[in-house]
Design an enzyme around this catalytic site. Structure first.
Site, PDB file in Angstrom:
ATOM      1  N   ASN A 168     -11.614  11.088  22.458  1.00 33.21           N
ATOM      2  CA  ASN A 168     -12.529   9.944  22.525  1.00 33.21           C
ATOM      3  C   ASN A 168     -12.532   9.407  23.958  1.00 33.21           C
ATOM      4  OD1 ASN A 168     -13.967   7.589  22.194  1.00 33.21           O
ATOM      5  ND2 ASN A 168     -12.318   6.505  21.123  1.00 33.21           N
ATOM      6  N   LYS A 182     -14.316   7.067  25.112  1.00 34.03           N
ATOM      7  CA  LYS A 182     -14.660   5.638  25.164  1.00 34.03           C
ATOM      8  C   LYS A 182     -15.756   5.410  26.223  1.00 34.03           C
ATOM      9  CE  LYS A 182      -9.909   4.769  23.859  1.00 34.03           C
ATOM     10  NZ  LYS A 182      -9.083   3.738  23.267  1.00 34.03           N
ATOM     11  N   HIS A 232     -14.192   3.034  14.708  1.00 34.02           N
ATOM     12  CA  HIS A 232     -13.109   2.928  15.687  1.00 34.02           C
ATOM     13  C   HIS A 232     -12.689   1.459  15.793  1.00 34.02           C
ATOM     14  CE1 HIS A 232     -10.858   3.004  19.408  1.00 34.02           C
ATOM     15  NE2 HIS A 232     -10.716   4.304  19.211  1.00 34.02           N
ATOM     16  N   GLU A 262     -12.004  -0.363  18.158  1.00 30.67           N
ATOM     17  CA  GLU A 262     -12.702  -1.151  19.198  1.00 30.67           C
ATOM     18  C   GLU A 262     -14.075  -1.607  18.693  1.00 30.67           C
ATOM     19  OE1 GLU A 262     -12.146   1.748  22.296  1.00 30.67           O
ATOM     20  OE2 GLU A 262      -9.991   1.351  22.177  1.00 30.67           O
ATOM     21  N   GLU A 278      -5.489   5.349  12.761  1.00 29.97           N
ATOM     22  CA  GLU A 278      -5.151   4.877  14.098  1.00 29.97           C
ATOM     23  C   GLU A 278      -4.620   3.444  14.005  1.00 29.97           C
ATOM     24  OE1 GLU A 278      -7.470   7.238  17.196  1.00 29.97           O
ATOM     25  OE2 GLU A 278      -8.777   5.608  16.595  1.00 29.97           O
ATOM     26  N   GLY A 322      -4.029   2.813  22.941  1.00 30.87           N
ATOM     27  CA  GLY A 322      -4.096   2.448  24.355  1.00 30.87           C
ATOM     28  C   GLY A 322      -2.929   1.584  24.827  1.00 30.87           C
ATOM     29  N   SER A 336      -2.098   6.462  21.243  1.00 29.35           N
ATOM     30  CA  SER A 336      -1.226   6.850  22.356  1.00 29.35           C
ATOM     31  C   SER A 336      -0.610   8.238  22.176  1.00 29.35           C
ATOM     32  CB  SER A 336      -0.132   5.802  22.582  1.00 29.35           C
ATOM     33  OG  SER A 336      -0.718   4.557  22.945  1.00 29.35           O
TER      34      SER A 336
HETATM   35  C1  PEP Z   1      -8.574   6.215  20.502  1.00 24.93           C
HETATM   36  O1  PEP Z   1      -9.330   5.711  21.320  1.00 24.93           O
HETATM   37  O2  PEP Z   1      -9.012   6.629  19.432  1.00 24.93           O
HETATM   38  C2  PEP Z   1      -7.152   6.321  20.828  1.00 24.93           C
HETATM   39  C3  PEP Z   1      -6.323   6.756  19.911  1.00 24.93           C
HETATM   40  O3  PEP Z   1      -6.787   5.926  22.089  1.00 24.93           O
HETATM   41  P1  PEP Z   1      -5.378   6.219  22.808  1.00 24.93           P
HETATM   42  O4  PEP Z   1      -5.049   7.668  22.569  1.00 24.93           O
HETATM   43  O5  PEP Z   1      -5.640   5.924  24.249  1.00 24.93           O
HETATM   44  O6  PEP Z   1      -4.373   5.321  22.199  1.00 24.93           O
END
Ligand code: PEP
Length: 236
Positions: free
Chosen positions: A9, A11, A95, A97, A165, A171, A211
């Site tokens: 992703n 973003k 997601h 976000e 997630e 992040g 992460s």
């Molecule tokens: C994501 O954006 O779905 C995600 C898991 O981000 P990160 O790997 O940076 O934590």
């Protein structure tokens, strides 16, 4: 045996130079067996055609979002008609976000998931709890609330991939331990068995995200209910 799926992703990151060079120099040189692993990247919508023009057949492309609307007088929106017309077969929905920063409700996420499925797309449907929800011991309830909303709209889960997630891990550099992730993945699989079907419990892929990097992926993938990853930062 469920096929692994690794999603990247991007973003709201990247530019034209990156959209050309990253697929050419990195994605096209990945060593993996496409019969065992699906690899799907989600650039910004603006960069998708550029990525599509460079990337090889083994890597698929996804949108990060889609609209609740169809074509028409909906300024700023992105219909599944347009997405599929571009040859795009995957999308993310829900997601964290989108949920936390842009106010998408469980019902919005479920409707978007249904709209994408109806358009013949595969969906990486993201769910997960906030830090205070985990600390408050309501992780299972939160995930089930988000899953139930999707279940109300969608009967057929064969084109849904769940991305678990935990929001506190996205992040932040904080990753769920393999044991914590496995416990939640097993709960999600149990929910599938009870609320969708035994077949769905056996076949729906559940990805871990939060992460993930080369430092922790090898340990996480050992767990039986983790069918690979949705990766943000490290995918870039
Ligand atoms: C994501 O954006 O779905 C995600 C898991 O981000 P990160 O790997 O940076 O934590």
């Amino acid at each position: 045996m469920r096929k692994y799926l690794v999603g990247g992703n991007w973003k709201c990151n990247g530019n034209m130079a990156f959209a050309k060079s990253f697929p050419a120099e990195v994605l096209n040189n990945l060593k993996f067996n496409p019969s065992k692993v699906d690899v799907v990247v989600a650039p910004t919508a603006l960069h998708i055609p550029t990525v599509q023009g460079v990337v090889g057949n083994n890597v698929q492309v996804a949108t990060q979002n889609l609209s609740l609307t169809g074509d028409g007088a909906y300024t700023g929106e992105l219909s599944t008609h347009m997405i599929t017309d571009m040859g795009i077969k995957w999308t993310l929905t829900g997601h964290s976000e989108r949920r936390t920063l842009f106010g998408e409700s469980d019902a919005d996420v479920a409707k978007k998931t249904k709209i994408a499925l109806d358009a013949g797309m595969g969906v990486l449907a993201c769910i997960g709890e906030l830090k205070e929800e985990r600390e408050g011991g309501i992780t299972k309830q939160v995930n089930e609330r988000q899953l139930n909303a999707i279940r109300e709209q969608c009967d057929d889960w064969s084109n849904i991939v769940i991305a678990y997630e935990p929001v506190w891990a996205i992040g932040t550099g904080l990753t769920a331990t393999p044991e914590i992730a496995q416990e939640t993945h097993a709960e999600i699989r149990e929910w599938l068995g009870k609320n969708v079907s035994k077949e769905a419990a056996a076949s729906v892929r559940i990805l871990y995200g939060g992460s993930v990097s080369d430092a922790n992926a090898a340990d996480l993938i050992q767990k039986e209910d983790i069918d690979a990853f949705l990766v943000g930062g490290a995918s870039l």
